[in-house]
Design a protein around this motif. Sequence first.
Motif, PDB file in Angstrom:
ATOM      1  N   ARG A 146      39.309 -32.145 -46.958  1.00  0.00           N
ATOM      2  CA  ARG A 146      39.567 -33.493 -47.759  1.00  0.00           C
ATOM      3  C   ARG A 146      39.451 -34.718 -46.931  1.00  0.00           C
ATOM      4  NH1 ARG A 146      42.789 -32.844 -52.494  1.00  0.00           N
ATOM      5  NH2 ARG A 146      42.088 -31.132 -53.661  1.00  0.00           N
ATOM      6  N   GLU A 147      39.959 -34.564 -45.481  1.00  0.00           N
ATOM      7  CA  GLU A 147      40.055 -35.671 -44.569  1.00  0.00           C
ATOM      8  C   GLU A 147      38.649 -35.912 -43.996  1.00  0.00           C
ATOM      9  OE1 GLU A 147      42.921 -35.212 -41.707  1.00  0.00           O
ATOM     10  OE2 GLU A 147      44.680 -35.030 -43.070  1.00  0.00           O
ATOM     11  N   VAL A 148      38.042 -35.032 -43.162  1.00  0.00           N
ATOM     12  CA  VAL A 148      36.771 -35.220 -42.701  1.00  0.00           C
ATOM     13  C   VAL A 148      35.968 -34.114 -42.675  1.00  0.00           C
ATOM     14  CG1 VAL A 148      35.511 -36.123 -40.726  1.00  0.00           C
ATOM     15  CG2 VAL A 148      37.849 -36.808 -41.205  1.00  0.00           C
ATOM     16  N   ALA A 149      34.997 -33.742 -43.775  1.00  0.00           N
ATOM     17  CA  ALA A 149      34.374 -32.740 -44.022  1.00  0.00           C
ATOM     18  C   ALA A 149      33.199 -32.822 -43.009  1.00  0.00           C
ATOM     19  CB  ALA A 149      33.550 -32.952 -45.143  1.00  0.00           C
ATOM     20  N   ALA A 150      33.097 -31.518 -42.481  1.00  0.00           N
ATOM     21  CA  ALA A 150      32.064 -31.448 -41.397  1.00  0.00           C
ATOM     22  C   ALA A 150      31.358 -29.947 -41.523  1.00  0.00           C
ATOM     23  CB  ALA A 150      32.515 -31.417 -40.054  1.00  0.00           C
ATOM     24  N   THR A 151      29.973 -29.624 -41.175  1.00  0.00           N
ATOM     25  CA  THR A 151      29.619 -28.322 -41.166  1.00  0.00           C
ATOM     26  C   THR A 151      29.598 -27.927 -39.728  1.00  0.00           C
ATOM     27  OG1 THR A 151      27.270 -28.964 -40.806  1.00  0.00           O
ATOM     28  CG2 THR A 151      27.980 -28.471 -43.104  1.00  0.00           C
ATOM     29  N   VAL A 152      29.983 -26.524 -39.141  1.00  0.00           N
ATOM     30  CA  VAL A 152      29.952 -26.168 -37.846  1.00  0.00           C
ATOM     31  C   VAL A 152      28.834 -25.200 -37.597  1.00  0.00           C
ATOM     32  CG1 VAL A 152      31.488 -25.378 -35.999  1.00  0.00           C
ATOM     33  CG2 VAL A 152      32.252 -26.653 -38.108  1.00  0.00           C
ATOM     34  N   LYS A 153      28.242 -25.390 -36.491  1.00  0.00           N
ATOM     35  CA  LYS A 153      27.362 -24.269 -36.006  1.00  0.00           C
ATOM     36  C   LYS A 153      27.585 -23.997 -34.594  1.00  0.00           C
ATOM     37  CE  LYS A 153      23.382 -24.185 -39.060  1.00  0.00           C
ATOM     38  NZ  LYS A 153      22.131 -24.775 -39.197  1.00  0.00           N
ATOM     39  N   THR A 154      27.415 -22.588 -33.971  1.00  0.00           N
ATOM     40  CA  THR A 154      27.381 -22.826 -32.659  1.00  0.00           C
ATOM     41  C   THR A 154      26.137 -23.579 -32.134  1.00  0.00           C
ATOM     42  OG1 THR A 154      25.947 -20.833 -32.552  1.00  0.00           O
ATOM     43  CG2 THR A 154      28.458 -20.329 -32.533  1.00  0.00           C
ATOM     44  N   GLU A 155      26.050 -24.093 -30.749  1.00  0.00           N
ATOM     45  CA  GLU A 155      24.971 -24.799 -30.371  1.00  0.00           C
ATOM     46  C   GLU A 155      23.784 -23.800 -30.426  1.00  0.00           C
ATOM     47  OE1 GLU A 155      24.274 -25.651 -26.295  1.00  0.00           O
ATOM     48  OE2 GLU A 155      23.783 -27.766 -26.681  1.00  0.00           O
ATOM     49  N   ARG A 156      23.719 -22.411 -30.112  1.00  0.00           N
ATOM     50  CA  ARG A 156      22.740 -21.688 -30.279  1.00  0.00           C
ATOM     51  C   ARG A 156      22.203 -21.446 -31.725  1.00  0.00           C
ATOM     52  NH1 ARG A 156      22.743 -16.073 -26.907  1.00  0.00           N
ATOM     53  NH2 ARG A 156      22.509 -17.746 -25.535  1.00  0.00           N
ATOM     54  N   ASP A 157      22.850 -21.337 -32.595  1.00  0.00           N
ATOM     55  CA  ASP A 157      22.448 -21.395 -33.959  1.00  0.00           C
ATOM     56  C   ASP A 157      21.639 -22.582 -34.237  1.00  0.00           C
ATOM     57  OD1 ASP A 157      23.172 -18.773 -34.050  1.00  0.00           O
ATOM     58  OD2 ASP A 157      25.028 -19.170 -35.354  1.00  0.00           O
ATOM     59  N   TYR A 158      22.605 -23.774 -34.023  1.00  0.00           N
ATOM     60  CA  TYR A 158      21.891 -25.085 -34.314  1.00  0.00           C
ATOM     61  C   TYR A 158      20.595 -25.320 -33.735  1.00  0.00           C
ATOM     62  CZ  TYR A 158      21.027 -29.957 -34.348  1.00  0.00           C
ATOM     63  OH  TYR A 158      20.479 -31.157 -34.330  1.00  0.00           O
ATOM     64  N   LEU A 159      20.225 -24.971 -32.477  1.00  0.00           N
ATOM     65  CA  LEU A 159      19.064 -25.238 -31.814  1.00  0.00           C
ATOM     66  C   LEU A 159      17.937 -24.259 -32.638  1.00  0.00           C
ATOM     67  CD1 LEU A 159      19.759 -25.831 -28.082  1.00  0.00           C
ATOM     68  CD2 LEU A 159      19.192 -27.522 -29.741  1.00  0.00           C
ATOM     69  N   SER A 160      18.245 -22.802 -32.742  1.00  0.00           N
ATOM     70  CA  SER A 160      17.422 -22.083 -33.313  1.00  0.00           C
ATOM     71  C   SER A 160      16.917 -22.513 -34.495  1.00  0.00           C
ATOM     72  CB  SER A 160      18.008 -20.672 -33.573  1.00  0.00           C
ATOM     73  OG  SER A 160      18.414 -20.099 -32.474  1.00  0.00           O
ATOM     74  N   SER A 161      17.781 -23.319 -35.430  1.00  0.00           N
ATOM     75  CA  SER A 161      17.404 -23.784 -36.785  1.00  0.00           C
ATOM     76  C   SER A 161      16.408 -24.991 -36.692  1.00  0.00           C
ATOM     77  CB  SER A 161      18.594 -24.209 -37.537  1.00  0.00           C
ATOM     78  OG  SER A 161      19.162 -25.428 -36.924  1.00  0.00           O
ATOM     79  N   GLN A 162      16.329 -25.471 -35.462  1.00  0.00           N
ATOM     80  CA  GLN A 162      15.606 -26.775 -35.310  1.00  0.00           C
ATOM     81  C   GLN A 162      14.050 -26.201 -34.892  1.00  0.00           C
ATOM     82  OE1 GLN A 162      16.709 -30.115 -35.658  1.00  0.00           O
ATOM     83  NE2 GLN A 162      18.309 -28.676 -36.589  1.00  0.00           N
ATOM     84  N   THR A 163      13.907 -25.043 -34.770  1.00  0.00           N
ATOM     85  CA  THR A 163      12.642 -24.556 -34.341  1.00  0.00           C
ATOM     86  C   THR A 163      11.582 -24.064 -35.573  1.00  0.00           C
ATOM     87  OG1 THR A 163      13.287 -22.331 -33.640  1.00  0.00           O
ATOM     88  CG2 THR A 163      13.489 -24.141 -32.094  1.00  0.00           C
TER      89      THR A 163
END
Lengths: 389, 391
Positions: free
Chosen positions: A231-248
């Motif tokens: 409720r306070e600060v919503a965020a999505t979390v990924k490992t950096e590896r998953d995040y970078l893979s998703s960018q390709t």
Amino acid sequence: MQFIPLSYNLRSLLVRRGPTALTVLGIAATVATVAGVLALQQGFRALYAETGRPDLAVLLRPGATAEGVSSFTREGAQRLIKSTPEFAEGADGQPLAGMECFLAVRRARVEGGETNVPLRGVQPSTFALRGDEIRITEGRNLTPGADEVIVGRAITGRIKNCTLGDVLTINVTPFQVVGIFECDGPFESEIWGDFERMLAALGRFGPNRVVAKLRPGVDVKALDARLAASREVAATVKTERDYLSSQTEFLSKILRLLGSFLGVVMGIAAVFTATNTMMSAIGARTYEIGILSATGFRAFPIFVSFLFEAILLGLLGGIVGALLVLPLNGLKTGTTNFQTFTEVAFAFKITPTVLLTAIVFSLILGVLGGTLPAWRAARMRPTEALRRQ
Amino acid sequence: MGDLTRLVVRNLARRKLRTILTIASLVVAFFLLCTLRSLVTSLQAGADSAIASRLIVQSAVSLFVDLPQAYQPKIEAVAGIEQVSKWQWFGGYYQEPRNRFAQFAVEPRETLEIYPEMEIVEGSAEAFFKNRRGILIGDGLVEQFGWKLGDTVPILPELFPHPSGPGTAWEFEVAAIYHPTQRNFDPKMMLFHWDYFEKTLEEGPVGAPGVGTFVVRLTPNADPTQVMATIDALFENGPQRVQSTSESEFQRQFVTMFGNVPFFVSTIGGGVLIAILLAVVNAMLMAGREQTHDIGILKALGFSDGDVFRVLIQQSLCVCVIGGALGIGLAKLSEPSIGLQVISLIQGYRVTPSTMWFGAALAVGLGLFAGAAPAWRAARLQTIEALASKD
């Protein structure tokens, strides 16, 4: 059943040196083109997927798929950092986490034209997180709070005002380039400055993302679910590896599509060439085939023998093609990653996948090109074949 | 000479399979070459559709930085400007992230006045103006998603979260559909009301939005260079520096972002060309060798070396020109379907006459080159030797 010795095919290929060489080179050109596109995709993927760290968490605003479209308020980000027990602590007892602001800025290329260069504002804790991932190879690191930037090695020669000692103006604020850094990942195509100074120069108020070191054994999925519902600060979390893979995904998909399209279309032409060559070889050797069948070789061994010869042609083409693309390995190039809308520099990478694909592809070309001629050879009647002198 | 031409045809017909396969490889290769070249030229031609009387004012810092709304009256005050309209890139998607297309918050009336390239084919401009949640969409989107007039279209935001909370879609209603009268004009845009955009955001924590780009229409006799310089000078010292460009330059900037793509494509084209060159040379050499005996007969009958040379080179030319023409034709025929495939990246994909001439020249060159070696050999053959050959 008696099979024809393989040396017969080897010698035949040698005797017909000219056509053999032309066919092999034609197949090689096809294989090399396809393998080159694949090497590009591998290099691009490796840059992102293999350099992302599994022990770092990347926090974005819910709904954002890339850091460029994510944003937090400063207070929100600070609360996230302080109130997440899953983050590891540094030597000073504070959470090992940093706020980063990110913007793709317009910069002039050295060779003319404009491109988008990633600009990242980082905190001192970012360097603590990264450790020796970021290696300053020229000059020094930036001083927190100063109007200074460090520039990734990959863009120093490509983008204007990005060599040591240059002054780089961002909006209306001049920044001094005090260092050049190297990094194995996509950061090497970026400009880094102090978080606070970058926000001020860009007229912004909060970070785009938060990066934090995870305690060992933290379940990232559970953390993501908890923070997404916060409720306070919503965020999505990924490992950096998953995040970078998703960018390709997008560019990788385009390159793979291009590779397969070229493979099919150029492959058709290569198969026809192989068929032509084998038909001509069989035409010239009709008499020999007559002798083979007269001496007792059945249709099937003859079929196998000529198919083998075609496969050999294909394989030679594949080997030559693979050798042709080998020098590309490590060659730097760049293009826009449409997911981040920024230009990234990366190198062609000849991985075992590339070489294996090249060889398998060439074998398939050989089989497809050789089937029809081999079948024709196998169907010849000895009496007729022997009459053709 | 007529007889020799018949001989060319007969020779090609003698090995039907080879001739067909060679022509088929040529078709494939020329189709590829023309398509690849068209992708590059269409990419670069994107800028040609622009209208000279329109300017774009954007942030000089980044594509992703907004300008204050307060800039609008200052720009309007510049001499030589007839109209200024604010645009904002919405950056959302329909249902899934892969369904992305251009959505802009615009001022409806001004936009339709500034962009006469949008011809409304369904619904009406009035309906679009009156409906606060109304959208004007291109017929390309109708084709892709099957939307029709009156449909409610939910768009999931990436840049502008709805104030009702994360994951809430913005809802719009199709009020009018346009068809671009210009080839290179994006048929997949969705335009919606700036007021709806701004009022909705003001209910949330973000507040009033900034402006992505100001689209400026010049008065008929204004000097664009002068106007651009004046606008840029207005905001020289911040808070946000601006860069005004002609519309064609604005589009060209997107093209340069493709960076090395034209180079990649040319390299691939080179690979295709080498492969097909080797294939045709190989086929022609084989044909020439098989015709050795025939050549002996021709020479014994009194035909000159030049005639023999021509017979062989014409065979090669014939194969290459037929294959090339079919390949070029195929590239042209597939223009609409390829254009549809790449529309999100390249608008107005076209196989231009220049590309077709380029292909034709290449086909003739290839034919001459591939025919030269066997023709040269044939011309120099001794009659006796040729006749003695068993082929």
